[in-house]
Design a protein around this motif. Structure first.
Motif, mmCIF file in Angstrom:
data_model
loop_
_atom_site.group_PDB
_atom_site.id
_atom_site.type_symbol
_atom_site.label_atom_id
_atom_site.label_comp_id
_atom_site.label_asym_id
_atom_site.label_seq_id
_atom_site.Cartn_x
_atom_site.Cartn_y
_atom_site.Cartn_z
ATOM 1 N N VAL B 129 0.858 -1.158 0.139
ATOM 2 C CA VAL B 129 -0.139 0.167 -0.041
ATOM 3 C C VAL B 129 0.939 1.105 -0.178
ATOM 4 N N TYR B 133 0.332 1.517 -4.259
ATOM 5 C CA TYR B 133 -1.125 1.166 -4.257
ATOM 6 C C TYR B 133 -1.913 1.483 -5.543
ATOM 7 N N LYS B 137 -4.385 -0.626 -7.270
ATOM 8 C CA LYS B 137 -5.779 -0.418 -7.265
ATOM 9 C C LYS B 137 -6.407 -0.307 -8.563
ATOM 10 N N CYS B 149 -7.671 -2.831 2.248
ATOM 11 C CA CYS B 149 -6.353 -2.917 3.204
ATOM 12 C C CYS B 149 -6.423 -2.076 4.465
ATOM 13 N N PHE B 160 -9.482 3.672 6.697
ATOM 14 C CA PHE B 160 -9.988 3.456 5.116
ATOM 15 C C PHE B 160 -11.434 3.254 4.906
ATOM 16 N N ARG B 164 -14.275 5.707 3.539
ATOM 17 C CA ARG B 164 -15.052 5.117 2.180
ATOM 18 C C ARG B 164 -16.722 5.046 2.438
ATOM 19 N N ASN B 231 -1.649 7.569 -0.018
ATOM 20 C CA ASN B 231 -2.100 6.716 -1.099
ATOM 21 C C ASN B 231 -3.685 6.587 -1.095
ATOM 22 N N VAL B 232 -4.233 6.040 -0.101
ATOM 23 C CA VAL B 232 -5.570 5.419 -0.054
ATOM 24 C C VAL B 232 -6.617 6.588 -0.029
ATOM 25 N N ASP B 235 -5.225 9.712 -2.819
ATOM 26 C CA ASP B 235 -4.855 9.140 -4.278
ATOM 27 C C ASP B 235 -3.305 9.982 -4.387
#
Lengths: 343, 343
Positions: B129, B133, B137, B149, B160, B164, B231-232, B235
């Motif tokens: 990740v 990532y 993804k 993750c 995360f 989301r 990253n998650v 982005d």
């Protein structure tokens, strides 16, 4: 493309902020959820009541503009909130009327009217969740619709949605936190050497202390939030009357000073737990170590800690919220309902 | 009833706790999600590798018993983790192999092997990740499968999944927190008057300080977590190499004492933000006020604060987690995938 129509009962600061958010996110709702969200009715006591003509919904920008200019809508259909809940055309009823912390009414009746018609309901009013959650939830389940209330504790900060969406299979065994801004602010100011009256006045000046702050000072607001947390997260089926409640009236400057000398702060702590399966709730001033999590919740921030069987303990903090965070909670619940329609 | 088959790569403490949780929740998974969850393969370096014969999956209770007794499985199919990812029968690949914090391999290759076959992947390994990532993804999106993750930052505490599932339409503009237990514990112990060596030894005794703690002390673990968060949630498409990283090597007892005299604590702070759209990340020891939220994150607890456009700032705390909380994060991701299959 689907269309979802909302009826808003109440249109104070939170309702207006929600209307602004809807306007801002209109295009994104269409592009990401393939859904057009319209407001088909708004009922208020003093600003008038509007029903949309035709299928296009109310023009939110125009009516926000009218409100800003005159304090009222440009017309008034002369309907009550209950009449709108019972008769207007909508898919989701959004209950935003003023709170009666000692009964939950008339919001409970509004919500029942919507649910009985098989409509989804979102409430930002903690009264119904504190006083009648189990009954309303069961009615919603009977009718196959959603009854959501994220905003009732810590505004839009995820608490109920957090447990429902991200803690699958977890049982909540205890909740605790600091949930009343007025008392938290006053205790903090008194610790800094101000008098109770000075602190109250400063809170009023900054806009978060009510004209009549007694429901806050006596712990009723916190007790309603503990009941709401326990009803939603632990299926407790209790009311604020069953919470062992004590306000901050007895907390003097001397008590705070003496605790401070021992490295302690006084905070109005909220707690709900199960004992042999029986729900217990408590609100009252308690000493906490100055180096503890509870002690650093300051300003208008709040905290909820959740003890679970599978995920241990976790806490969520809201940092000095504005009215936009309340609007977001309503918006998040609306998004949940729209997404569930997709299935 | 549906059947979901898992292949586990790695079977250390987290994998074993996950297997116990699966066994415990087997009936509830069936009754609530109408899904039977089986483990069809487990690959390890030193305990052997197992492939289920027939359609019933591995007997988790038996193999946990074997492990406890002998430290190994009762048989060994002689396959590597990569071979299992490439060839075994499964629906979800669960990547739990040891972390290489400086490359993310071989976990990245395992995950690619699963995704390339159109299999869902859950990783509890932060390497992939932090390092790859975006690529992973995008590969998952191409194949129409999930890559989740949750466990890689703060174990099973929702971070995360929180963003989301409960912050719809929100843009994350900044993340910050205290994310490395070893350094947080050492700094806390040094503040209490112990030497660096004593603190390190105590952390080892309590089981959360690695044999070689250099990746923690030098800030690499924290940098990998900042990269993963960015990253998650943002982005960012960055790696730990791009994080401005400083460990706690330079923090002496004198520096801590001198800060303490001014009411400050030293904490290893993590931060990621956007500046003109460009992602920036930073890890390093900083002074914080002793009455601040950062200062009260103690023991093995952690904190993530998230700044958003619509919901303001909120924080999530994990309180002194055990290995069961890691297992829960994997379980929560698995539940997400199972629920999405229902649609």
């Amino acid at each position: 493309m689907k269309t979802i129509r909302l009826a808003l009962l109440g249109f104070g600061n939170a309702g207006q902020a929600f209307a602004r958010l809807l306007t801002e996110k209109q295009e994104e709702l269409i592009s990401t959820l393939d859904t057009r969200v319209l407001v088909s009715a708004i009922a208020t006591n003093r600003k008038g009541t509007l029903l949309a003509e035709g299928q296009e919904g109310l023009n939110l920008s125009n009516l926000l503009h009218d409100l800003k200019k005159t304090g009222r809508f440009s017309r008034d259909e002369g309907k009550t909130a209950l009449q709108v809940a019972e008769d207007a055309e909508y898919d989701i009823l959004v209950e935003l009327t003023p709170l009666d912390i000692f009964s939950g009414e008339p919001a409970i009746s509004h919500i029942k009217a919507g649910l009985n018609r098989g409509k989804h309901v979102i409430t930002a009013n903690k009264g119904p969740v504190a006083w009648a959650y189990r009954e309303l939830k069961e009615l919603a389940a009977d009718k196959g619709v959603d009854f959501l209330c994220e905003t009732t504790v810590m505004d839009g900060t995820p608490v109920f949605n957090l447990v429902r969406e991200t803690l699958p299979f977890c049982r909540v065994t205890e909740v605790s936190g600091i949930l009343n801004t007025t008392t938290n602010f006053i205790l903090e100011e008194m610790e800094a050497g101000r008098s109770f009256e000075e602190a109250l006045e400063e809170g009023r000046r900054r806009g978060f202390v009510e004209a009549d702050p007694s429901a806050d000072l006596d712990g009723w607001d916190a007790a309603a939030k503990v009941a709401a947390l326990m009803n939603v997260l632990m299926d407790a089926g209790i009311t604020p009357l069953q919470i062992d409640r004590k306000g901050i009236g007895g907390v003097t400057a001397e008590i705070i000073k003496e605790a401070g000398d021992r490295g302690k702060s006084i905070k109005l702590l909220c707690r709900g737990w199960l004992e042999d399966g029986i729900p217990h709730g408590k609100v009252g001033p308690e000493e906490v170590d100055r180096k503890s999590l509870m002690a650093v919740i300051d300003g208008t921030s709040s905290l909820v800690s959740i003890q679970t069987d599978l995920m241990g303990k976790l806490s969520v903090l809201e940092h000095n919220p504005e009215i936009e965070q309340t609007a977001f909670g309503i918006f998040a619940d609306m998004t949940t309902i729209v997404k569930r329609q997709e299935k």
